[in-house]
Design a protein around this motif. Structure first.
Motif, PDB file in Angstrom:
ATOM      1  N   GLN A 303       0.865  -1.172   0.000  1.00 47.34           N
ATOM      2  CA  GLN A 303       0.000   0.000   0.000  1.00 47.34           C
ATOM      3  C   GLN A 303       0.902   1.223   0.000  1.00 47.34           C
ATOM      4  O   GLN A 303       2.122   1.099   0.205  1.00 47.34           O
ATOM      5  CB  GLN A 303      -0.997   0.001   1.159  1.00 47.34           C
ATOM      6  CG  GLN A 303      -0.397  -0.083   2.522  1.00 47.34           C
ATOM      7  CD  GLN A 303      -1.452  -0.013   3.652  1.00 47.34           C
ATOM      8  OE1 GLN A 303      -1.090   0.288   4.766  1.00 47.34           O
ATOM      9  NE2 GLN A 303      -2.707  -0.281   3.393  1.00 47.34           N
ATOM     10  N   GLY A 304       0.336   2.393  -0.265  1.00 48.68           N
ATOM     11  CA  GLY A 304       1.148   3.604  -0.305  1.00 48.68           C
ATOM     12  C   GLY A 304       2.073   3.688   0.897  1.00 48.68           C
ATOM     13  O   GLY A 304       3.221   4.119   0.793  1.00 48.68           O
ATOM     14  N   ASP A 391      -6.068  -3.651   6.483  1.00 47.27           N
ATOM     15  CA  ASP A 391      -6.536  -4.838   5.749  1.00 47.27           C
ATOM     16  C   ASP A 391      -6.688  -5.989   6.734  1.00 47.27           C
ATOM     17  O   ASP A 391      -5.884  -6.143   7.648  1.00 47.27           O
ATOM     18  CB  ASP A 391      -5.502  -5.254   4.686  1.00 47.27           C
ATOM     19  CG  ASP A 391      -5.407  -4.234   3.565  1.00 47.27           C
ATOM     20  OD1 ASP A 391      -6.460  -3.808   3.073  1.00 47.27           O
ATOM     21  OD2 ASP A 391      -4.275  -3.869   3.190  1.00 47.27           O
TER      22      ASP A 391
HETATM   23  P1  AMP Z   1      -2.940   2.083  -2.166  1.00 41.86           P
HETATM   24  O1  AMP Z   1      -2.359   2.637  -0.934  1.00 41.86           O
HETATM   25  O2  AMP Z   1      -3.800   3.034  -2.922  1.00 41.86           O
HETATM   26  O3  AMP Z   1      -1.908   1.422  -3.031  1.00 41.86           O
HETATM   27  O4  AMP Z   1      -3.962   0.904  -1.739  1.00 41.86           O
HETATM   28  C1  AMP Z   1      -3.498  -0.153  -0.976  1.00 41.86           C
HETATM   29  C2  AMP Z   1      -4.617  -1.125  -0.681  1.00 41.86           C
HETATM   30  O5  AMP Z   1      -4.980  -1.845  -1.867  1.00 41.86           O
HETATM   31  C3  AMP Z   1      -4.193  -2.184   0.299  1.00 41.86           C
HETATM   32  O6  AMP Z   1      -4.270  -1.745   1.633  1.00 41.86           O
HETATM   33  C4  AMP Z   1      -5.174  -3.310  -0.018  1.00 41.86           C
HETATM   34  O7  AMP Z   1      -6.433  -3.069   0.583  1.00 41.86           O
HETATM   35  C5  AMP Z   1      -5.326  -3.191  -1.530  1.00 41.86           C
HETATM   36  N1  AMP Z   1      -4.394  -4.094  -2.202  1.00 41.86           N
HETATM   37  C6  AMP Z   1      -3.129  -3.855  -2.600  1.00 41.86           C
HETATM   38  N2  AMP Z   1      -2.585  -4.942  -3.178  1.00 41.86           N
HETATM   39  C7  AMP Z   1      -3.530  -5.908  -3.131  1.00 41.86           C
HETATM   40  C8  AMP Z   1      -3.586  -7.269  -3.556  1.00 41.86           C
HETATM   41  N3  AMP Z   1      -2.557  -7.868  -4.174  1.00 41.86           N
HETATM   42  N4  AMP Z   1      -4.733  -7.954  -3.332  1.00 41.86           N
HETATM   43  C9  AMP Z   1      -5.785  -7.370  -2.723  1.00 41.86           C
HETATM   44  N5  AMP Z   1      -5.798  -6.090  -2.316  1.00 41.86           N
HETATM   45  C10 AMP Z   1      -4.692  -5.368  -2.500  1.00 41.86           C
END
Ligand code: AMP
Length: 530
Positions: A303-304, A391
């Motif tokens: 995630q970011g 998560d």
């Molecule tokens: P962001 O910070 O915008 O990149 O979003 C991150 C979020 O996207 C994570 O906390 C997860 O909820 C979701 N995410 C990222 N990678 C995955 C993955 N491989 N499978 C399912 N959800 C994911």
């Protein structure tokens, strides 16, 4: 420490090798890239920029993106790449929140003037050309050295709930992310072609770092975005591509390959590796992807706040059909990447035994320094060095993590926890279902009930009795949806994530009237009697 040394290393090693391409045309060699980034650094310094200042970038994918990133770092400043699809008002808010001093923008997308920004440069203007025009060879422009903890990238979260927050990513975070790629995701060689089809302002842009470490080529498609036919052709022309794609983009590539009757060998001629992540990839979808395009997928979860690095499901995991847990592993996000520890914990941060669902925590050198100017949010997100990701997930004995849902997406119906993703996985295997999103709707009797928004495949018929029967065959009774709503498409944010908040709002706004009638975007509705 500075990420600039990665560029300098390649400018020495292979100065004339094509480094940046636009489509099939060479845009810059490593030397030209270094010369232009060094020139920009000199101009930024002359314009009063000091190390630590923020430089906003609001533009579509473009070869200049890379020159800007490394130019800003050369001057010791922090890049602030903003998603090109944001509304100008949102960009203005981010510029103000981060007190950005300089901004590079596509004039057609940006507001006339960003608040607080002293120098706003149209990236397609003569002024931008001049800022990037080398006057001295790069060797004569000093690099502003940075400490490992210094900020390199300020990344604003997508803000699907509330205001976006500025995630502070340090030099060390990015250096570690880059090195980890080679260990946990994919090997990279100088002949490889990293293609930027997804937004460079996000994870895809970060993959410039491992590819520069290996001296590979960086390719921005002429369209600047995702056009499957263009990408397949680009791979055939340049040699197999590597790319990062959200699951929705992977689906578009697969649909294209299928509709053109391409074989896995054809896919191999165009793509070396497709790294997917950022949103759930359902087991049914990755199985189809492997069938159509062959073993060229790797999943990452991050995630970011720990960019691109939490877990990875590697190529060999996806291919290990003989493993007794293969099916479960396909639905997982893999194992902790090398520089981090991943834990599933209770609300106090105490580790839970494997097999128990809890919040996913991550600790290690890729975890952000905190949120920009927001100590309260930082203290809530990082405790004892552990990042609370929000998560929910479960670890197995071998360390494979299966994500359940964001904690806020969990539903509680009649006192029982229901993870929407489990219901989504089942519905996606029902004949005729193309996409699905499950959310909870408030209910006087049950607290919440399960509602499934379903997008059908083109030629499929809407049959809620069949959907319900399918759920009954594969799910505990209490988990099956009480309502099925057919929608033409799911609402998604700019990175392809389904906006469940918007689906829940639709339910609240619509009330029972629309849930039992046609219209307002719902093509047809099915409600189960009991
Ligand atoms: P962001 O910070 O915008 O990149 O979003 C991150 C979020 O996207 C994570 O906390 C997860 O909820 C979701 N995410 C990222 N990678 C995955 C993955 N491989 N499978 C399912 N959800 C994911």
């Amino acid at each position: 420490m500075s990420l600039v040394h990665l560029l300098i290393r390649q400018a020495r090693l292979q100065p004339d090798a094509p480094a940046v391409l636009r489509g099939t045309a060479v845009w810059a060699s490593h030397r030209q890239w270094a010369d232009r980034s060094a020139a920009l650094a000199s101009h930024l310094r002359a314009g009063g920029l000091v190390p630590g200042d923020r430089v906003l970038i609001f533009m579509h994918n473009h070869p200049r993106y890379l020159e800007l990133l490394w130019g800003v770092w050369w001057a010791g400043a922090t890049v602030l790449p903003v998603n090109a699809k944001l509304h100008p008002r949102e960009v203005a808010w981010i510029a103000g929140n981060a007190s950005a001093r300089w901004a590079f923008v596509s004039a057609d997308m940006a507001p006339a003037a960003l608040p607080g920004v002293l120098h706003q440069v149209d990236i397609d203007s003569a002024a931008a050309d001049s800022l990037l025009q080398p006057r001295l060879p790069w060797q004569q422009v000093p690099v502003a050295e940075r400490a490992p903890e210094d900020l390199a990238w300020l990344f604003y979260t997508s803000g699907t709930t509330g205001r976006p927050k500025g995630v502070m990513i340090t030099q060390r975070n990015l250096m570690t992310m880059g090195l980890t790629y080679a260990v946990d995701v994919d090997t990279v060689q100088a002949v490889d072609n990293m293609v930027y089809a997804a937004p460079m302002s996000h994870g895809c842009g970060l993959y410039a770092i491992p590819h520069l470490m290996a001296g590979a080529r960086h390719v921005v498609p002429a369209s600047g975005g995702v056009d499957p036919a263009e990408l397949f052709a680009l791979g055939r022309a340049l040699g197999p591509l590597t790319t990062f794609a959200a699951p929705t983009i992977v689906k578009r590539l697969i649909d294209h390959a299928e509709s053109m009757g391409l074989s896995p060998d054809d896919a191999a001629a165009s793509f070396k590796t497709i790294v997917y992540g950022g949103a759930p990839m359902y087991a049914a979808d990755i199985q189809r992807a492997l069938r159509v395009m062959g073993p060229r997928f790797v999943q990452i979860y991050g995630q970011g706040e720990t960019p691109m690095v939490a877990t990875a499901l590697q190529r060999h995991h996806l291919q290990d059909h003989a493993h007794p847990q293969h099916a479960q592993r396909l639905a997982s996000v893999g194992v902790a990447q090398t520089p981090v520890q991943v834990r599933v914990a209770d609300s106090q941060g105490q580790p839970l035994p494997s097999g128990t669902v809890g919040e996913v925590l991550v600790k290690g050198d890729t975890v952000m320094a905190g949120y920009w100017a927001d100590p309260v949010a930082t203290a809530a997100a990082i405790k004892d060095g552990w990042l609370f990701t929000g998560d929910m997930g479960v670890l197995d004995n071998s360390g494979f993590l299966t994500l359940k849902d964001r904690s806020k997406d969990l539903l509680i119906s009649g006192g029982s926890n229901i993870y929407p993703r489990e219901v989504e996985e089942v519905l996606l295997t029902a004949p005729g279902v193309a996409e699905v999103a499950v959310v909870g709707a408030a209910d006087a009797e049950w607290g919440e009930v399960v509602v499934a928004f379903v997008v059908l495949q083109a030629d499929a018929a809407w049959d809620t009795t069949a959907l319900d029967r399918h759920c009954l065959e594969h799910l505990a009774r209490f988990k099956r949806p009480k309502r099925y709503l057919q929608v033409p498409a799911l609402p998604k944010n700019n990175y392809g994530k389904v906006l469940k908040t918007e689906l829940r709002q639709r339910l609240t706004l619509a009330g029972d009237e629309v849930l039992t009638s046609r219209g307002r975007g719902f093509n047809a509705v099915g409600e189960r009697a009991g």
